[in-house]
Design a protein around this motif. Structure first.
Motif, PDB file in Angstrom:
ATOM      1  N   TRP A  78      83.209  30.892   2.989  1.00 25.69           N
ATOM      2  CA  TRP A  78      84.268  30.344   3.837  1.00 25.69           C
ATOM      3  C   TRP A  78      84.461  28.855   3.557  1.00 25.69           C
ATOM      4  O   TRP A  78      85.581  28.395   3.341  1.00 25.69           O
ATOM      5  N   ALA A  79      83.372  28.107   3.531  1.00 28.69           N
ATOM      6  CA  ALA A  79      83.466  26.668   3.257  1.00 28.69           C
ATOM      7  C   ALA A  79      84.007  26.419   1.849  1.00 28.69           C
ATOM      8  O   ALA A  79      84.822  25.516   1.639  1.00 28.69           O
ATOM      9  N   ASP A  80      83.550  27.225   0.891  1.00 26.84           N
ATOM     10  CA  ASP A  80      84.041  27.083  -0.487  1.00 26.84           C
ATOM     11  C   ASP A  80      85.557  27.297  -0.528  1.00 26.84           C
ATOM     12  O   ASP A  80      86.270  26.574  -1.226  1.00 26.84           O
ATOM     13  N   ARG A  81      86.033  28.299   0.197  1.00 28.83           N
ATOM     14  CA  ARG A  81      87.475  28.573   0.219  1.00 28.83           C
ATOM     15  C   ARG A  81      88.242  27.403   0.832  1.00 28.83           C
ATOM     16  O   ARG A  81      89.248  26.942   0.283  1.00 28.83           O
ATOM     17  N   LEU A  82      87.784  26.906   1.974  1.00 33.90           N
ATOM     18  CA  LEU A  82      88.477  25.779   2.608  1.00 33.90           C
ATOM     19  C   LEU A  82      88.434  24.536   1.715  1.00 33.90           C
ATOM     20  O   LEU A  82      89.407  23.803   1.621  1.00 33.90           O
ATOM     21  N   ARG A  83      87.314  24.331   1.049  1.00 32.79           N
ATOM     22  CA  ARG A  83      87.184  23.181   0.157  1.00 32.79           C
ATOM     23  C   ARG A  83      88.185  23.276  -0.996  1.00 32.79           C
ATOM     24  O   ARG A  83      88.748  22.281  -1.433  1.00 32.79           O
ATOM     25  N   SER A  84      88.440  24.484  -1.485  1.00 31.47           N
ATOM     26  CA  SER A  84      89.341  24.664  -2.624  1.00 31.47           C
ATOM     27  C   SER A  84      90.813  24.487  -2.258  1.00 31.47           C
ATOM     28  O   SER A  84      91.643  24.223  -3.124  1.00 31.47           O
ATOM     29  N   LEU A  85      91.129  24.628  -0.979  1.00 26.12           N
ATOM     30  CA  LEU A  85      92.534  24.530  -0.550  1.00 26.12           C
ATOM     31  C   LEU A  85      93.015  23.080  -0.521  1.00 26.12           C
ATOM     32  O   LEU A  85      92.257  22.182  -0.158  1.00 26.12           O
ATOM     33  N   PRO A  86      94.293  22.847  -0.827  1.00 30.42           N
ATOM     34  CA  PRO A  86      94.861  21.526  -0.562  1.00 30.42           C
ATOM     35  C   PRO A  86      94.883  21.302   0.952  1.00 30.42           C
ATOM     36  O   PRO A  86      95.234  22.204   1.710  1.00 30.42           O
ATOM     37  N   LYS A  87      94.454  20.114   1.364  1.00 29.63           N
ATOM     38  CA  LYS A  87      94.422  19.764   2.782  1.00 29.63           C
ATOM     39  C   LYS A  87      95.293  18.531   2.989  1.00 29.63           C
ATOM     40  O   LYS A  87      95.102  17.521   2.306  1.00 29.63           O
ATOM     41  N   TYR A  88      96.228  18.634   3.918  1.00 30.56           N
ATOM     42  CA  TYR A  88      97.135  17.530   4.233  1.00 30.56           C
ATOM     43  C   TYR A  88      96.790  17.049   5.631  1.00 30.56           C
ATOM     44  O   TYR A  88      96.778  17.833   6.581  1.00 30.56           O
ATOM     45  N   VAL A  89      96.481  15.763   5.739  1.00 22.75           N
ATOM     46  CA  VAL A  89      95.996  15.189   6.989  1.00 22.75           C
ATOM     47  C   VAL A  89      97.018  14.192   7.514  1.00 22.75           C
ATOM     48  O   VAL A  89      97.364  13.227   6.824  1.00 22.75           O
ATOM     49  N   VAL A  90      97.506  14.430   8.723  1.00 24.03           N
ATOM     50  CA  VAL A  90      98.452  13.519   9.357  1.00 24.03           C
ATOM     51  C   VAL A  90      97.652  12.415  10.031  1.00 24.03           C
ATOM     52  O   VAL A  90      96.870  12.670  10.945  1.00 24.03           O
ATOM     53  N   SER A  91      97.813  11.189   9.520  1.00 16.59           N
ATOM     54  CA  SER A  91      97.059  10.064  10.069  1.00 16.59           C
ATOM     55  C   SER A  91      97.711   8.744   9.674  1.00 16.59           C
ATOM     56  O   SER A  91      98.213   8.601   8.561  1.00 16.59           O
ATOM     57  N   SER A  92      97.652   7.813  10.601  1.00 11.68           N
ATOM     58  CA  SER A  92      98.104   6.454  10.279  1.00 11.68           C
ATOM     59  C   SER A  92      96.915   5.515  10.096  1.00 11.68           C
ATOM     60  O   SER A  92      97.092   4.345   9.804  1.00 11.68           O
ATOM     61  N   THR A  93      95.692   6.043  10.258  1.00 13.16           N
ATOM     62  CA  THR A  93      94.509   5.187  10.169  1.00 13.16           C
ATOM     63  C   THR A  93      93.549   5.551   9.046  1.00 13.16           C
ATOM     64  O   THR A  93      92.798   4.693   8.589  1.00 13.16           O
ATOM     65  N   LEU A  94      93.535   6.811   8.606  1.00  9.94           N
ATOM     66  CA  LEU A  94      92.604   7.215   7.551  1.00  9.94           C
ATOM     67  C   LEU A  94      93.097   6.739   6.192  1.00  9.94           C
ATOM     68  O   LEU A  94      94.283   6.820   5.883  1.00  9.94           O
TER      69      LEU A  94
END
Length: 194
Positions: A78-94
């Motif tokens: 499960w973690a491997d799958r999530l790690r492989s996915l593109p992740k888009y993070v909505v943030s004005s501070t990160l």
């Protein structure tokens, strides 16, 4: 074209906040009250969903929650799958993201998510993200809701849906029993009157 899918576990009374007790509120840890059989069935459904997902869209707090709990480094399917996915993070501070394949979406959320829907082909799943979800709902950017209803009334806490400027009619497209006590309801927006 991408499809924004809100995937949430909520209590009977619609609370999504602090299911695992990390925030320390009085009503924290309600998810942990589920039976081990129900938690295992829930994990299976969530893993199946991850396998059919093309990208994740997360608010800053949810992104930080995942990273703090080791999802960026733990080693299982499960973690491997999530790690492989593109992740888009909505943030004005990160600025620096510790989880592989993560990108910050800066600027106007509505424009950025609309653009993302044009660029990604398939499901863009949103977990948690209690501040992002209402914005997506308000601007009719949500294509599907997948709610796993947990059989407990929490009584207090942040709910998935807050105020909207107008009604947001949905139609039920699927139901699924998960374990002994959970149900997964899948809705899609409809612009037809009831």
């Amino acid at each position: 074209m991408g499809k924004i899918v809100i995937s949430e576990s909520v209590s009977l009374d619609g609370v999504m906040q602090n299911p695992t007790g990390d925030e320390g509120s009085r009503f924290a840890g309600w998810f942990d009250r589920l039976s081990s059989k129900d938690r295992e069935a829930w994990a299976k459904v969530e893993f199946e969903e991850a396998l059919s997902t093309e990208a994740l869209l997360l608010g800053r707090r949810t992104y930080e929650w995942f990273v703090a709990r080791g999802w960026a480094s733990r080693s299982d399917e499960w973690a491997d799958r999530l790690r492989s996915l593109p992740k888009y993070v909505v943030s004005s501070t990160l600025a620096d993201l510790d989880w592989t394949n993560s990108t910050v979406l800066e600027g106007d959320v509505v424009n950025e998510v609309s653009r993302l829907k044009q660029e990604v082909n398939g499901d863009i799943v949103v977990y948690g993200s209690g501040r992002l979800v209402p914005t997506l709902m308000e601007h009719d950017l949500v294509d599907e809701l997948r709610l796993i209803i947990c059989p407990i009334a929490v009584g207090d806490g942040e709910r998935l849906f807050g105020r909207t400027s107008d009604q947001k009619p949905m139609r039920l497209v699927d139901t699924r029993t998960v374990g002994d006590g959970l149900v997964r309801l899948t809705y899609q927006p409809t612009h037809r009157p009831f």
